[in-house]
Design a protein around this motif. Structure first.
Motif, short mmCIF file in Angstrom:
data_model
loop_
_atom_site.label_atom_id
_atom_site.label_comp_id
_atom_site.label_asym_id
_atom_site.label_seq_id
_atom_site.Cartn_x
_atom_site.Cartn_y
_atom_site.Cartn_z
N GLY A 363 17.02 -17.37 4.04
CA GLY A 363 16.52 -16.20 3.32
C GLY A 363 15.78 -16.49 2.03
N MET A 364 15.98 -17.67 1.44
CA MET A 364 15.31 -17.92 0.16
C MET A 364 13.79 -17.98 0.36
N THR A 365 13.33 -18.88 1.23
CA THR A 365 11.88 -18.97 1.43
C THR A 365 11.36 -17.82 2.30
N HIS A 366 12.14 -17.41 3.30
CA HIS A 366 11.68 -16.26 4.10
C HIS A 366 11.60 -15.01 3.23
N GLY A 367 12.57 -14.82 2.33
CA GLY A 367 12.56 -13.65 1.47
C GLY A 367 11.35 -13.64 0.55
N ALA A 368 11.03 -14.83 -0.01
CA ALA A 368 9.85 -14.92 -0.89
C ALA A 368 8.57 -14.74 -0.08
N ALA A 369 8.53 -15.32 1.13
CA ALA A 369 7.34 -15.16 1.99
C ALA A 369 7.18 -13.69 2.36
N ALA A 370 8.31 -13.00 2.60
CA ALA A 370 8.24 -11.57 2.91
C ALA A 370 7.64 -10.80 1.74
N GLY A 371 8.02 -11.18 0.52
CA GLY A 371 7.45 -10.53 -0.67
C GLY A 371 5.95 -10.71 -0.72
N LEU A 372 5.50 -11.94 -0.45
CA LEU A 372 4.06 -12.21 -0.47
C LEU A 372 3.34 -11.40 0.61
N LEU A 373 3.87 -11.46 1.83
CA LEU A 373 3.21 -10.80 2.96
C LEU A 373 3.15 -9.28 2.75
N LEU A 374 4.29 -8.71 2.38
CA LEU A 374 4.34 -7.25 2.27
C LEU A 374 3.55 -6.73 1.07
N SER A 375 3.63 -7.44 -0.05
CA SER A 375 2.88 -6.96 -1.23
C SER A 375 1.38 -7.03 -0.96
N GLN A 376 0.94 -8.10 -0.29
CA GLN A 376 -0.49 -8.19 0.03
C GLN A 376 -0.90 -7.07 0.98
N THR A 377 -0.08 -6.84 2.01
CA THR A 377 -0.42 -5.80 2.98
C THR A 377 -0.50 -4.44 2.31
N ILE A 378 0.47 -4.17 1.44
CA ILE A 378 0.53 -2.84 0.80
C ILE A 378 -0.66 -2.60 -0.12
N VAL A 379 -1.18 -3.64 -0.74
CA VAL A 379 -2.36 -3.43 -1.61
C VAL A 379 -3.67 -3.60 -0.82
N GLY A 380 -3.55 -3.68 0.51
CA GLY A 380 -4.76 -3.64 1.34
C GLY A 380 -5.39 -4.98 1.63
N LYS A 381 -4.67 -6.07 1.34
CA LYS A 381 -5.21 -7.39 1.67
C LYS A 381 -4.64 -7.86 3.01
N GLN A 382 -5.39 -8.72 3.69
CA GLN A 382 -4.92 -9.26 4.96
C GLN A 382 -4.05 -10.48 4.70
N SER A 383 -2.94 -10.58 5.39
CA SER A 383 -2.14 -11.79 5.28
C SER A 383 -2.28 -12.60 6.56
N PRO A 384 -2.55 -13.90 6.44
CA PRO A 384 -2.70 -14.71 7.66
C PRO A 384 -1.39 -14.83 8.44
N TRP A 385 -0.26 -14.51 7.79
CA TRP A 385 1.04 -14.69 8.46
C TRP A 385 1.49 -13.44 9.21
N ALA A 386 0.73 -12.35 9.06
CA ALA A 386 1.19 -11.06 9.58
C ALA A 386 1.48 -11.11 11.08
N LYS A 387 0.61 -11.78 11.83
CA LYS A 387 0.79 -11.74 13.28
C LYS A 387 2.03 -12.53 13.71
N VAL A 388 2.37 -13.60 12.99
CA VAL A 388 3.55 -14.39 13.36
C VAL A 388 4.83 -13.59 13.16
N PHE A 389 4.90 -12.88 12.03
CA PHE A 389 6.14 -12.18 11.68
C PHE A 389 6.13 -10.71 12.10
N ASN A 390 5.08 -10.28 12.80
CA ASN A 390 4.95 -8.89 13.21
C ASN A 390 6.23 -8.38 13.89
N PRO A 391 6.92 -7.39 13.30
CA PRO A 391 8.15 -6.90 13.92
C PRO A 391 7.93 -6.25 15.28
#
Ligand code: FES
Length: 507
Positions: A363-391
């Motif tokens: 959870g330490m690195t996944h949690g931080a990666a989640a913060g990066l991915l979600l914050s970027q998505t919410i402000v309208g930026k594309q995250s290259p990791w989105a497709k891997v972690f797509n729920p």
């Protein structure tokens, strides 16, 4: 019965024992923000901080107190080396998936390091190497395969037999420049930065319902929060609109913290099957702790939880000059069916509601990666990791069929598990499922003899709960819900408590 040792620090997490509690206010009435983040663990707090840095007004909503639950019971290894994950990802997905998984976790580590540096957070952050090691010669092939796969994923790993452990190893994969830290010191420091300038942390405020829309609405027990976007970072998504309970398995593991007569090995170590993990931790008084973790199992499926601490201690004493055992604790985490977390839109129909879950013990690195991915998505930026972690990467109709068959299992368990007994037959200090004339009961007799009787039928989907003697809780073997001795929900997916039984049935 909890572990028998008279531990100096007791049966509790060192992270909690060595930090002060928090006292953020409750929500008082309705509020409007840009983003509502539900859950005050590492994923929630980092997401909130990153969104605040993007200029958003954020509300972090926590049902209890922040950094009290899963994040306060981790071993806090901040690393992209997750056992033998890369060979699995290359074999079951492809090199690109493995590369993006590794990149996201390295970025999570880098984010934590940069925040420690930028905000001068005093949290025992130590750069060190991570190892997945084996003492079994017939496991070396697996380690070599992991080295090859991790290199394909772009990680600067090496095969080695040279490390700081005081016993010989057959081989290890080593990833340098990883880290460990004190998770509560780090996140309590971050929380102070989240609050203010239009952003808030509300503790003891329970989110009850999330409605997607423009705007979204989060109904809590203290008022309604209106927001453009909502992030559910509650370990298990408290509002499960996409069958997460059927796509993840709950897993419990144990930690024992001790001092040694001699130096504590540097580095972070884990065996391929996660049977044991090792790391050091400096204490306030200058002593060094050795944290030994392991003995994991699927939640609710064993009945020897207290012995698991004792087995860890025994193993540690066989390998290290243990001086004193000071703390012990356990944690529960969820792992996705394909070992990749769910980070992104919460369901196939969600537009502005996001989820971060299924970190499978990392959870330490996944949690931080989640913060990066979600914050970027919410402000309208594309995250290259989105497709891997797509729920929503799985077809949910198949999951729905699994759910239907799962319902039958719960009913069979109810019919087949119980034996007639009286409440007074339950030994003092223990819990038992019994069948009385009044019906089925989950009965705990406290050390003073007081009887706590609740329904044993899990309020999620009807499985029978099991007694967890180490944590004094009722744990559900089906999807990992946990309940206190008076039925209160300790962990979802269940949302409702186990009903209390009549205090004085005609036994
Ligand atoms: Fe699902 Fe208990 S039946 S958690």
């Amino acid at each position: 019965m909890i572990p028998e040792h008279a531990y100096e620090g007791g049966h509790q997490s060192y992270w909690l024992a060595s930090t002060e509690g928090t006292n953020y206010p409750r929500l008082d009435g309705d509020a409007t923000v840009d983003v509502a983040v539900i859950g005050g663990g590492i994923a929630g707090l980092i997401t909130a901080m990153l969104l605040k840095e993007e200029g958003k007004r954020v509300a972090l909503i926590e049902a209890g107190r922040i950094v009290q639950r899963v994040t306060a019971h981790t071993t806090a290894k901040v690393t992209a080396l997750h056992g033998l994950i890369y060979d699995y990802l290359v074999s079951n997905f492809d090199e690109e998936t493995a590369r993006l998984y590794g990149e996201a976790n390295q970025a999570g580590l880098g984010l934590i390091a940069s925040m420690v540096d930028r905000y001068k957070i005093d949290c025992d952050f130590v750069r060190t190497a991570a190892y997945t090691y084996t003492t079994e010669p017939d496991q070396v092939e697996k380690i070599e395969a992991e080295v090859e796969a991790a290199r394909k994923a772009g990680l600067p790993v090496e095969f080695t037999r040279d490390c700081d452990l005081p016993f010989p190893i057959a081989g290890a994969i080593k990833l340098d420049w990883q880290a460990h830290f004190h998770p509560r010191k780090y996140l309590l420091g971050l929380a102070q930065l989240v609050e203010g300038d239009g952003s808030s942390i509300w503790e003891q405020t329970q989110a009850l319902k999330v409605e997607d829309g423009k705007p979204c609405r989060v109904t809590t027990d203290r008022g309604v929060v209106t927001a453009d976007a909502v992030v559910m970072a509650t370990h298990f998504p408290f509002q499960d609109d996409a069958f997460y309970f059927a796509r993840m398995a709950p897993h419990r593991s144990y930690v024992v913290a001790m001092t040694l007569d001699g130096p504590v090995p540097q580095g972070m170590y884990i065996t391929p099957n996660s049977s044991h993990s090792i790391r050091s931790q400096p204490m306030q008084d200058g002593r060094q702790l050795l944290l030994v973790g392991g003995e994991g199992h699927q939640t609710g499926k064993v009945d020897d939880e207290p012995q698991r601490y004792q087995r860890i201690e025994k193993w540690a004493r066989q390998h290290f000059p243990v001086k004193e055992v000071l703390y012990s604790w356990s944690t529960q985490d969820f792992g996705a069916f394909d070992r990749v977390p769910f980070i992104g839109l919460a369901s196939p129909t969600a537009k502005h509601v996001y989820v971060a879950t299924g970190f499978k013990g990392w959870g330490m690195t996944h949690g931080a990666a989640a913060g990066l991915l979600l914050s970027q998505t919410i402000v309208g930026k594309q995250s290259p990791w989105a497709k891997v972690f797509n729920p929503n990467r799985v077809e949910l109709t198949g999951v729905a069929d699994m759910v239907k068959s799962g319902l039958g299992v719960g009913k069979e368990l109810v019919a087949g598990y119980l034996t007639p007994a009286k409440r007074e037959d339950v030994p003092v200090g223990e819990g038992r499922i019994i069948k009385t004339d009044a019906g089925e009961e989950a009965v705990y007799r406290a050390p003073d003899g007081t009887i706590h009787a609740v329904s044993p039928v899990c309020t999620h989907m009807g499985c029978i709960v099991n007694w967890n003697a180490a944590e004094r809780s009722w744990d559900c073997p089906c999807h990992g819900s946990r309940f206190g001795v008076d039925g209160e929900v300790l962990a979802g997916p269940a949302q409702k408590p186990l009903p209390l039984m009549d205090p004085s049935p005609a036994d």
